[in-house]
Design a protein around this motif. Structure first.
Motif, short mmCIF file in Angstrom:
data_model
loop_
_atom_site.label_atom_id
_atom_site.label_comp_id
_atom_site.label_asym_id
_atom_site.label_seq_id
_atom_site.Cartn_x
_atom_site.Cartn_y
_atom_site.Cartn_z
N LYS A 263 1.06 -0.84 0.19
CA LYS A 263 0.06 0.04 0.10
C LYS A 263 0.94 1.07 -0.27
N PHE B 127 -5.43 7.54 0.34
CA PHE B 127 -6.53 6.58 0.58
C PHE B 127 -7.75 7.27 1.26
N LEU C 55 -9.98 5.99 3.79
CA LEU C 55 -10.21 4.69 4.53
C LEU C 55 -11.68 4.52 4.63
N ALA D 36 -12.79 2.78 1.61
CA ALA D 36 -12.01 1.52 1.46
C ALA D 36 -13.16 0.50 2.37
N SER D 37 -13.35 0.89 3.73
CA SER D 37 -14.01 0.09 4.49
C SER D 37 -15.43 -0.35 4.07
N ASP E 14 -7.91 -6.42 0.21
CA ASP E 14 -7.64 -5.34 1.12
C ASP E 14 -6.88 -4.13 0.24
N HIS F 251 -8.14 -0.68 -0.99
CA HIS F 251 -7.41 0.68 -0.92
C HIS F 251 -7.11 1.35 -2.17
N GLN F 252 -6.44 0.49 -3.09
CA GLN F 252 -6.28 1.35 -4.48
C GLN F 252 -7.36 2.01 -4.97
#
Ligand code: GLN
Length: 304
Positions: free
Chosen positions: A131, A149, A151, A154-155, A186, A190-191
């Protein structure tokens, strides 16, 4: 070329379409965005910048990140990438499972989700801290340490990305994922959750228009042949099952994301990024596609 005036004209002319389409709903966090946002940023290979609208607001780049992860993998794996991923348009939606099964776990191209998951797996294998190293790569391209990112996005995708979980497991069952499936997912979530403004995105992609060199320091990221190949893939596969339509209407290589962003490249001329969150049924930004069609029509310049 009077890009300032052309961008102004585009902004006026696309207004009639601004209620068309809907904000993508597959990632709940992304539904919070204001659907009326609209921005364009164009940067030429001479470093001249032109923008209109909300071009300095961050949005989720989502699938646009697939071009960057492929490029990062290309820097250390070169042509070995194609042992595990094809280079053909899929003609299917970005998250389709069917084709992957009958083609025995080899994704058609790196810009549909299974292809990007295999690239994510490669990056995990070949880097110590995937990451951080990927983020640093994107920051270098953009010449900005502010890229990060989101977050929450992402989550949110981690909690609802059921099809990606299915795709990653299907790839693993065909031995086309080397690492732990959860680790690959994961990294991928994120990307996709990287945020950029139109200004940052256009500048980040400028090296694809500049023969692989970053403009501000003339440093080669990819060689000319590799840039040709990535631009070719954007041309044929950048818009999933709407890649033909984008090529027909715009005539430039480009890439879209479900955050409503689109970036397109005019080799040896410019890079341009648009953002408008309302998507058509293929998951591509309605106003973004219209704007870029108008851009190549009004300038009279495309690669064809
Ligand atoms: N993260 C999104 C997904 O995997 C990206 C899709 C897109 O932007 N087309 O579904």
């Amino acid at each position: 070329m009077n890009y300032d005036q052309i961008l102004q004209e585009i902004k006026e002319e696309v207004k009639i379409y601004n209620q068309m389409g809907a904000v993508g709903s597959s990632i709940p966090e992304l539904t919070k965005v204001d659907p009326s946002k609209f921005g364009i940023h164009l940067v030429t290979i001479k470093g001249e910048n032109y923008s209109i609208g909300d071009s300095n607001e961050k949005f989720s780049i989502q699938s646009i990140s697939k071009v960057l992860s492929l490029s990062f993998a290309f820097t250390f794996l070169g042509e070995r990438i194609w042992e595990r991923i094809g280079v053909e348009p899929s003609g299917t939606p970005f998250n389709s499972l069917v084709q992957l099964e009958y083609e025995k776990g080899k994704p058609r191209n790196p810009f549909i989700n299974p292809g990007a998951l295999v690239i994510a797996d490669m990056l995990i294998t070949h880097t110590k801290n995937p990451k951080t190293e990927f983020l640093n790569f994107v920051r270098t391209l953009t010449n900005s340490d502010e890229i990060d990112f989101n977050l929450k996005v992402a989550s949110s995708e981690k909690a609802f990305g059921f099809k990606n979980v299915a795709l990653a497991n299907l790839l693993k069952s065909y031995c086309n994922i080397e690492n732990d499936v959860d680790e690959v997912l994961d990294f991928y979530f994120h990307q996709c959750a990287i945020e950029m403004t139109c200004n940052e995105l256009a500048n980040c992609f400028l090296f694809y228009a500049h023969e692989g060199k970053i403009l501000h320091n003339n440093k080669f990221i990819l060689n000319q042949s590799q840039v040709k190949r990535i631009n070719s893939l954007m041309q044929t596969c950048g818009f999933y099952d709407e890649s033909g339509e984008f090529t027909y209407k715009v005539g430039l290589p480009g890439k879209s994301g479900i955050g409503g962003g689109i970036v397109a490249i005019h080799p040896k001329k410019y890079s341009v990024a648009t953002w408008s969150p309302r998507l058509n049924e293929k998951g591509n930004s309605v106003l973004g596609m219209k704007s870029l069609e108008l851009l190549t029509t009004k300038t009279g310049m495309s690669i064809f």
